[in-house]
Design a protein around this motif. Structure first.
Motif, PDB file in Angstrom:
ATOM      1  N   HIS A  47       0.797  -1.034   0.109  1.00 24.11           N
ATOM      2  CA  HIS A  47      -0.015  -0.074   0.138  1.00 24.11           C
ATOM      3  C   HIS A  47       0.799   1.198  -0.099  1.00 24.11           C
ATOM      4  O   HIS A  47       2.181   1.241   0.071  1.00 24.11           O
ATOM      5  CB  HIS A  47      -0.894  -0.025   1.197  1.00 24.11           C
ATOM      6  CG  HIS A  47      -0.100   0.143   2.708  1.00 24.11           C
ATOM      7  ND1 HIS A  47       0.497  -0.732   3.194  1.00 24.11           N
ATOM      8  CD2 HIS A  47       0.008   1.174   3.348  1.00 24.11           C
ATOM      9  CE1 HIS A  47       1.117  -0.413   4.115  1.00 24.11           C
ATOM     10  NE2 HIS A  47       0.693   0.819   4.513  1.00 24.11           N
ATOM     11  N   SER A  48       0.417   2.447  -0.034  1.00 21.60           N
ATOM     12  CA  SER A  48       0.856   3.521  -0.058  1.00 21.60           C
ATOM     13  C   SER A  48       0.234   4.647   0.615  1.00 21.60           C
ATOM     14  O   SER A  48      -1.070   4.636   0.717  1.00 21.60           O
ATOM     15  CB  SER A  48       1.273   4.184  -1.289  1.00 21.60           C
ATOM     16  OG  SER A  48       0.400   4.441  -2.106  1.00 21.60           O
ATOM     17  N   HIS A  49       0.564   5.705   1.126  1.00 24.06           N
ATOM     18  CA  HIS A  49      -0.161   6.998   1.908  1.00 24.06           C
ATOM     19  C   HIS A  49       0.891   8.125   2.163  1.00 24.06           C
ATOM     20  O   HIS A  49       2.249   7.959   1.703  1.00 24.06           O
ATOM     21  CB  HIS A  49      -0.479   6.437   3.382  1.00 24.06           C
ATOM     22  CG  HIS A  49       0.528   5.745   4.061  1.00 24.06           C
ATOM     23  ND1 HIS A  49       1.799   6.375   4.421  1.00 24.06           N
ATOM     24  CD2 HIS A  49       0.850   4.589   4.531  1.00 24.06           C
ATOM     25  CE1 HIS A  49       2.534   5.873   5.227  1.00 24.06           C
ATOM     26  NE2 HIS A  49       2.107   4.303   5.153  1.00 24.06           N
ATOM     27  N   HIS A  51       1.856   9.961   4.224  1.00 27.78           N
ATOM     28  CA  HIS A  51       2.449  10.051   5.128  1.00 27.78           C
ATOM     29  C   HIS A  51       4.051   9.424   5.351  1.00 27.78           C
ATOM     30  O   HIS A  51       4.195   8.541   4.797  1.00 27.78           O
ATOM     31  CB  HIS A  51       1.866   9.387   6.506  1.00 27.78           C
ATOM     32  CG  HIS A  51       0.571   9.795   6.704  1.00 27.78           C
ATOM     33  ND1 HIS A  51      -0.437   8.950   5.725  1.00 27.78           N
ATOM     34  CD2 HIS A  51      -0.193  10.746   7.136  1.00 27.78           C
ATOM     35  CE1 HIS A  51      -1.566   9.372   5.975  1.00 27.78           C
ATOM     36  NE2 HIS A  51      -1.787  10.233   6.936  1.00 27.78           N
ATOM     37  N   GLN A  53       6.763   7.459   7.279  1.00 28.50           N
ATOM     38  CA  GLN A  53       6.478   6.138   8.092  1.00 28.50           C
ATOM     39  C   GLN A  53       8.065   5.952   8.538  1.00 28.50           C
ATOM     40  O   GLN A  53       8.721   5.466   7.564  1.00 28.50           O
ATOM     41  CB  GLN A  53       5.623   5.136   7.554  1.00 28.50           C
ATOM     42  CG  GLN A  53       5.496   3.819   8.459  1.00 28.50           C
ATOM     43  CD  GLN A  53       4.723   2.724   7.736  1.00 28.50           C
ATOM     44  OE1 GLN A  53       4.089   3.112   6.815  1.00 28.50           O
ATOM     45  NE2 GLN A  53       5.010   1.506   8.130  1.00 28.50           N
ATOM     46  N   PRO A  83       6.753   9.529   1.920  1.00 32.02           N
ATOM     47  CA  PRO A  83       5.375   9.697   1.303  1.00 32.02           C
ATOM     48  C   PRO A  83       5.258   8.872   0.050  1.00 32.02           C
ATOM     49  O   PRO A  83       6.076   9.231  -0.891  1.00 32.02           O
ATOM     50  CB  PRO A  83       5.154  11.327   1.097  1.00 32.02           C
ATOM     51  CG  PRO A  83       6.248  11.610   2.502  1.00 32.02           C
ATOM     52  CD  PRO A  83       7.313  10.745   2.206  1.00 32.02           C
ATOM     53  N   ASP A  84       3.958   8.177  -0.138  1.00 31.42           N
ATOM     54  CA  ASP A  84       3.793   7.769  -1.533  1.00 31.42           C
ATOM     55  C   ASP A  84       4.276   6.341  -2.057  1.00 31.42           C
ATOM     56  O   ASP A  84       4.091   5.814  -3.036  1.00 31.42           O
ATOM     57  CB  ASP A  84       3.518   8.857  -2.635  1.00 31.42           C
ATOM     58  CG  ASP A  84       2.394   9.637  -2.088  1.00 31.42           C
ATOM     59  OD1 ASP A  84       1.337   9.412  -1.514  1.00 31.42           O
ATOM     60  OD2 ASP A  84       2.870  11.217  -2.115  1.00 31.42           O
ATOM     61  N   ARG A 105      -2.008   9.815  11.109  1.00 30.64           N
ATOM     62  CA  ARG A 105      -2.950   9.097  10.451  1.00 30.64           C
ATOM     63  C   ARG A 105      -4.302   9.235  10.872  1.00 30.64           C
ATOM     64  O   ARG A 105      -4.569   8.345  11.769  1.00 30.64           O
ATOM     65  CB  ARG A 105      -2.650   7.387  10.233  1.00 30.64           C
ATOM     66  CG  ARG A 105      -1.279   7.037   9.807  1.00 30.64           C
ATOM     67  CD  ARG A 105      -1.340   7.122   8.092  1.00 30.64           C
ATOM     68  NE  ARG A 105      -2.403   6.217   7.886  1.00 30.64           N
ATOM     69  CZ  ARG A 105      -2.431   4.987   7.262  1.00 30.64           C
ATOM     70  NH1 ARG A 105      -1.134   4.365   7.038  1.00 30.64           N
ATOM     71  NH2 ARG A 105      -3.498   4.666   6.544  1.00 30.64           N
ATOM     72  N   ASP A 107      -6.940   8.480   9.840  1.00 27.41           N
ATOM     73  CA  ASP A 107      -7.871   7.424   9.349  1.00 27.41           C
ATOM     74  C   ASP A 107      -7.477   6.274  10.414  1.00 27.41           C
ATOM     75  O   ASP A 107      -8.648   5.396  10.465  1.00 27.41           O
ATOM     76  CB  ASP A 107      -7.650   6.765   8.011  1.00 27.41           C
ATOM     77  CG  ASP A 107      -6.098   6.459   7.735  1.00 27.41           C
ATOM     78  OD1 ASP A 107      -5.014   6.945   8.351  1.00 27.41           O
ATOM     79  OD2 ASP A 107      -5.776   5.404   7.031  1.00 27.41           O
TER      80      ASP A 107
END
Length: 109
Positions: A47-49, A51, A53, A83-84, A105, A107
């Motif tokens: 996955h990616s986001h 933020h 990490q 990020p991403d 995060r 979410d």
């Protein structure tokens, strides 16, 4: 406002996927600390986001993939994800990752 500390007995664990659960340890808008508990064979899917990490391997052994490169990491190891970037893990044993995200995060709350 979030308290300045979190006690183990106050943690709320949320199932993320089979054999994988998380607990938010501490957070502020600009940063978050999260524990991820994995059973042997559990997958943290790619996955990616947006933020940044940073992850610390507190227990166990993981195959960690970041941006197409997979590395085997054990206790005391860490990795960082910009990020991403696409990333994920496979638990080779029961294990625990402690992740920091910046910004928080939302979410996960």
């Amino acid at each position: 406002m979030q308290p300045f500390h979190t006690l183990p007995e106050d943690l709320v664990w949320t199932e993320v996927a089979p054999g994988n659960r998380r607990a938010v340890l501490s957070h502020r808008p600009e940063m978050m600390l999260v524990a991820f508990r994995f059973e042997k064979g559990a997958v943290g899917a790619l996955h990616s986001h947006p933020h940044t990490q940073v992850s610390y391997v507190a227990e166990g052994s993981f195959d960690v993939t970041v941006d197409g490169t997979t590395t085997r990491l054990g206790p005391g190891s860490s990795f960082i994800v910009a990020p991403d970037l696409v990333h994920g893990v496979v638990a080779l044993t029961d294990g625990l990752l402690v992740d920091t995200f910046t910004p928080r995060r939302d979410d996960f709350l």
